[in-house]
Design a protein around this motif. Structure first.
Motif, mmCIF file in Angstrom:
data_model
loop_
_atom_site.group_PDB
_atom_site.id
_atom_site.type_symbol
_atom_site.label_atom_id
_atom_site.label_comp_id
_atom_site.label_asym_id
_atom_site.label_seq_id
_atom_site.Cartn_x
_atom_site.Cartn_y
_atom_site.Cartn_z
ATOM 1 N N ARG A 166 0.833 -1.201 0.000
ATOM 2 C CA ARG A 166 0.000 0.000 0.000
ATOM 3 C C ARG A 166 0.872 1.257 0.000
ATOM 4 N NH1 ARG A 166 -5.045 0.354 0.568
ATOM 5 N NH2 ARG A 166 -5.260 -1.641 1.607
ATOM 6 N N THR A 167 1.882 1.275 0.826
ATOM 7 C CA THR A 167 2.764 2.435 0.899
ATOM 8 C C THR A 167 3.536 2.610 -0.401
ATOM 9 O OG1 THR A 167 2.993 2.146 3.277
ATOM 10 C CG2 THR A 167 4.686 3.454 2.175
ATOM 11 N N PHE A 168 4.112 1.538 -0.896
ATOM 12 C CA PHE A 168 4.915 1.586 -2.117
ATOM 13 C C PHE A 168 4.078 1.937 -3.348
ATOM 14 C CE2 PHE A 168 6.391 -0.834 -5.867
ATOM 15 C CZ PHE A 168 7.575 -0.158 -6.120
ATOM 16 N N LEU A 169 2.982 1.222 -3.539
ATOM 17 C CA LEU A 169 2.204 1.372 -4.771
ATOM 18 C C LEU A 169 1.415 2.672 -4.855
ATOM 19 C CD1 LEU A 169 0.920 -2.288 -5.142
ATOM 20 C CD2 LEU A 169 2.738 -1.171 -6.451
ATOM 21 N N THR A 170 1.176 3.319 -3.727
ATOM 22 C CA THR A 170 0.429 4.578 -3.753
ATOM 23 C C THR A 170 1.317 5.805 -3.621
ATOM 24 O OG1 THR A 170 -0.010 4.442 -1.372
ATOM 25 C CG2 THR A 170 -1.664 3.484 -2.853
ATOM 26 N N ASP A 171 2.619 5.596 -3.473
ATOM 27 C CA ASP A 171 3.556 6.715 -3.350
ATOM 28 C C ASP A 171 3.843 7.303 -4.726
ATOM 29 O OD1 ASP A 171 5.775 8.428 -3.020
ATOM 30 O OD2 ASP A 171 6.562 7.198 -1.379
ATOM 31 N N LYS A 172 3.422 8.533 -4.953
ATOM 32 C CA LYS A 172 3.590 9.177 -6.259
ATOM 33 C C LYS A 172 5.019 9.636 -6.517
ATOM 34 C CE LYS A 172 -1.202 10.519 -6.721
ATOM 35 N NZ LYS A 172 -2.164 11.581 -6.973
ATOM 36 N N SER A 173 5.900 9.504 -5.541
ATOM 37 C CA SER A 173 7.299 9.885 -5.751
ATOM 38 C C SER A 173 8.164 8.702 -6.181
ATOM 39 C CB SER A 173 7.880 10.518 -4.479
ATOM 40 O OG SER A 173 8.006 9.543 -3.456
ATOM 41 N N ILE A 174 7.581 7.497 -6.221
ATOM 42 C CA ILE A 174 8.318 6.289 -6.590
ATOM 43 C C ILE A 174 7.839 5.802 -7.950
ATOM 44 C CG2 ILE A 174 8.790 3.874 -5.993
ATOM 45 C CD1 ILE A 174 8.258 4.616 -3.063
ATOM 46 N N VAL A 175 8.786 5.557 -8.865
ATOM 47 C CA VAL A 175 8.448 4.965 -10.154
ATOM 48 C C VAL A 175 8.263 3.470 -9.943
ATOM 49 C CG1 VAL A 175 9.212 4.520 -12.516
ATOM 50 C CG2 VAL A 175 9.782 6.695 -11.408
ATOM 51 N N LYS A 176 7.102 2.970 -10.327
ATOM 52 C CA LYS A 176 6.821 1.540 -10.230
ATOM 53 C C LYS A 176 7.112 0.907 -11.581
ATOM 54 C CE LYS A 176 3.956 3.652 -8.047
ATOM 55 N NZ LYS A 176 4.106 5.008 -7.546
ATOM 56 N N VAL A 177 7.954 -0.124 -11.614
ATOM 57 C CA VAL A 177 8.313 -0.830 -12.839
ATOM 58 C C VAL A 177 7.671 -2.203 -12.798
ATOM 59 C CG1 VAL A 177 10.212 -1.828 -14.173
ATOM 60 C CG2 VAL A 177 10.502 0.397 -13.070
ATOM 61 N N ALA A 178 7.010 -2.572 -13.891
ATOM 62 C CA ALA A 178 6.368 -3.882 -13.969
ATOM 63 C C ALA A 178 6.434 -4.384 -15.403
ATOM 64 C CB ALA A 178 4.914 -3.792 -13.519
ATOM 65 N N HIS A 179 6.302 -5.668 -15.545
ATOM 66 C CA HIS A 179 6.147 -6.275 -16.867
ATOM 67 C C HIS A 179 4.723 -6.814 -16.892
ATOM 68 C CE1 HIS A 179 7.518 -7.912 -20.641
ATOM 69 N NE2 HIS A 179 6.823 -9.006 -20.347
ATOM 70 N N ASN A 180 3.821 -5.978 -17.366
ATOM 71 C CA ASN A 180 2.385 -6.251 -17.414
ATOM 72 C C ASN A 180 1.713 -5.682 -16.168
ATOM 73 O OD1 ASN A 180 -0.181 -7.040 -17.985
ATOM 74 N ND2 ASN A 180 0.224 -9.241 -17.983
ATOM 75 N N ILE A 181 1.663 -4.376 -16.103
ATOM 76 C CA ILE A 181 1.095 -3.675 -14.939
ATOM 77 C C ILE A 181 -0.381 -4.026 -14.738
ATOM 78 C CG2 ILE A 181 0.421 -1.542 -16.129
ATOM 79 C CD1 ILE A 181 2.152 -1.603 -12.734
ATOM 80 N N ALA A 182 -1.045 -4.491 -15.786
ATOM 81 C CA ALA A 182 -2.454 -4.875 -15.650
ATOM 82 C C ALA A 182 -2.610 -6.005 -14.637
ATOM 83 C CB ALA A 182 -3.027 -5.282 -17.005
ATOM 84 N N PHE A 183 -1.680 -6.949 -14.626
ATOM 85 C CA PHE A 183 -1.742 -8.055 -13.662
ATOM 86 C C PHE A 183 -1.586 -7.531 -12.240
ATOM 87 C CE2 PHE A 183 0.432 -11.199 -11.016
ATOM 88 C CZ PHE A 183 -0.506 -12.220 -11.038
ATOM 89 N N GLU A 184 -0.552 -6.728 -12.008
ATOM 90 C CA GLU A 184 -0.335 -6.174 -10.667
ATOM 91 C C GLU A 184 -1.512 -5.314 -10.233
ATOM 92 O OE1 GLU A 184 2.040 -6.419 -12.943
ATOM 93 O OE2 GLU A 184 3.626 -7.522 -11.928
ATOM 94 N N SER A 185 -2.101 -4.583 -11.179
ATOM 95 C CA SER A 185 -3.252 -3.736 -10.859
ATOM 96 C C SER A 185 -4.445 -4.578 -10.418
ATOM 97 C CB SER A 185 -3.644 -2.887 -12.070
ATOM 98 O OG SER A 185 -2.616 -1.981 -12.372
ATOM 99 N N ALA A 186 -4.678 -5.691 -11.086
ATOM 100 C CA ALA A 186 -5.803 -6.555 -10.729
ATOM 101 C C ALA A 186 -5.634 -7.131 -9.328
ATOM 102 C CB ALA A 186 -5.955 -7.680 -11.752
ATOM 103 N N ILE A 187 -4.419 -7.589 -9.011
ATOM 104 C CA ILE A 187 -4.141 -8.147 -7.685
ATOM 105 C C ILE A 187 -4.263 -7.057 -6.620
ATOM 106 C CG2 ILE A 187 -2.394 -9.266 -6.231
ATOM 107 C CD1 ILE A 187 -3.561 -11.064 -8.455
#
Length: 134
Positions: free
Chosen positions: A20-41
């Motif tokens: 929650r802290t990491f994924l909602t922090d607007k100062s951190i760039v989140k890197v993913a390979h298929n962000i749709a999957f991470e978003s669903a989870i």
């Protein structure tokens, strides 16, 4: 998480505190390979991933294309990109599991850890590669 062998991190701890802290922090760039999957989870845990985000599958489809067509999703998998861009073979799921389900692997087993980390490491390397193209 949810391994039948070894110690596991609790889902509540992982999602409520760290994710929650990491994924909602607007100062951190989140890197993913298929962000749709991470978003669903994440959405199942009432977490909405906030930008900035960088999706290596989207980057591959938009930059590694012909002049006439975007790269297909089937040609943009992380294992395929690792071999194509870095000449490195990432371990496959079957390499690591040898016919077992992932939850049957030891959470602290080196092959389990290597498999889990290899995709993350390459996704970060892919970001550097794609940023050089623009």
């Amino acid at each position: 998480m949810a391994h039948k062998v070894g110690r596991n991190i609790g889902l509540a701890l992982l999602f409520c505190d760290f994710c929650r802290t990491f994924l909602t922090d607007k100062s951190i760039v989140k890197v993913a390979h298929n962000i749709a999957f991470e978003s669903a989870i994440s959405c199942q845990q009432n977490i909405v991933i906030q930008p900035p985000v960088y999706d290596t599958i989207c980057a591959a489809q938009m930059t590694l294309k012909s002049n006439y067509a975007f790269r297909k999703l089937a040609d943009s998998g992380l294992k395929k990109l690792a071999e194509e861009l870095c000449h490195e073979r990432l371990p496959t799921f079957s390499d690591v599991t040898n016919g077992r389900h992932f939850d049957e692997l030891g959470a602290q087993d080196m092959e389990t850890i290597r498999y889990g980390c290899a995709d993350s490491d390459f996704a970060l390397a892919a970001v550097s590669y794609f940023q050089q193209l623009v």
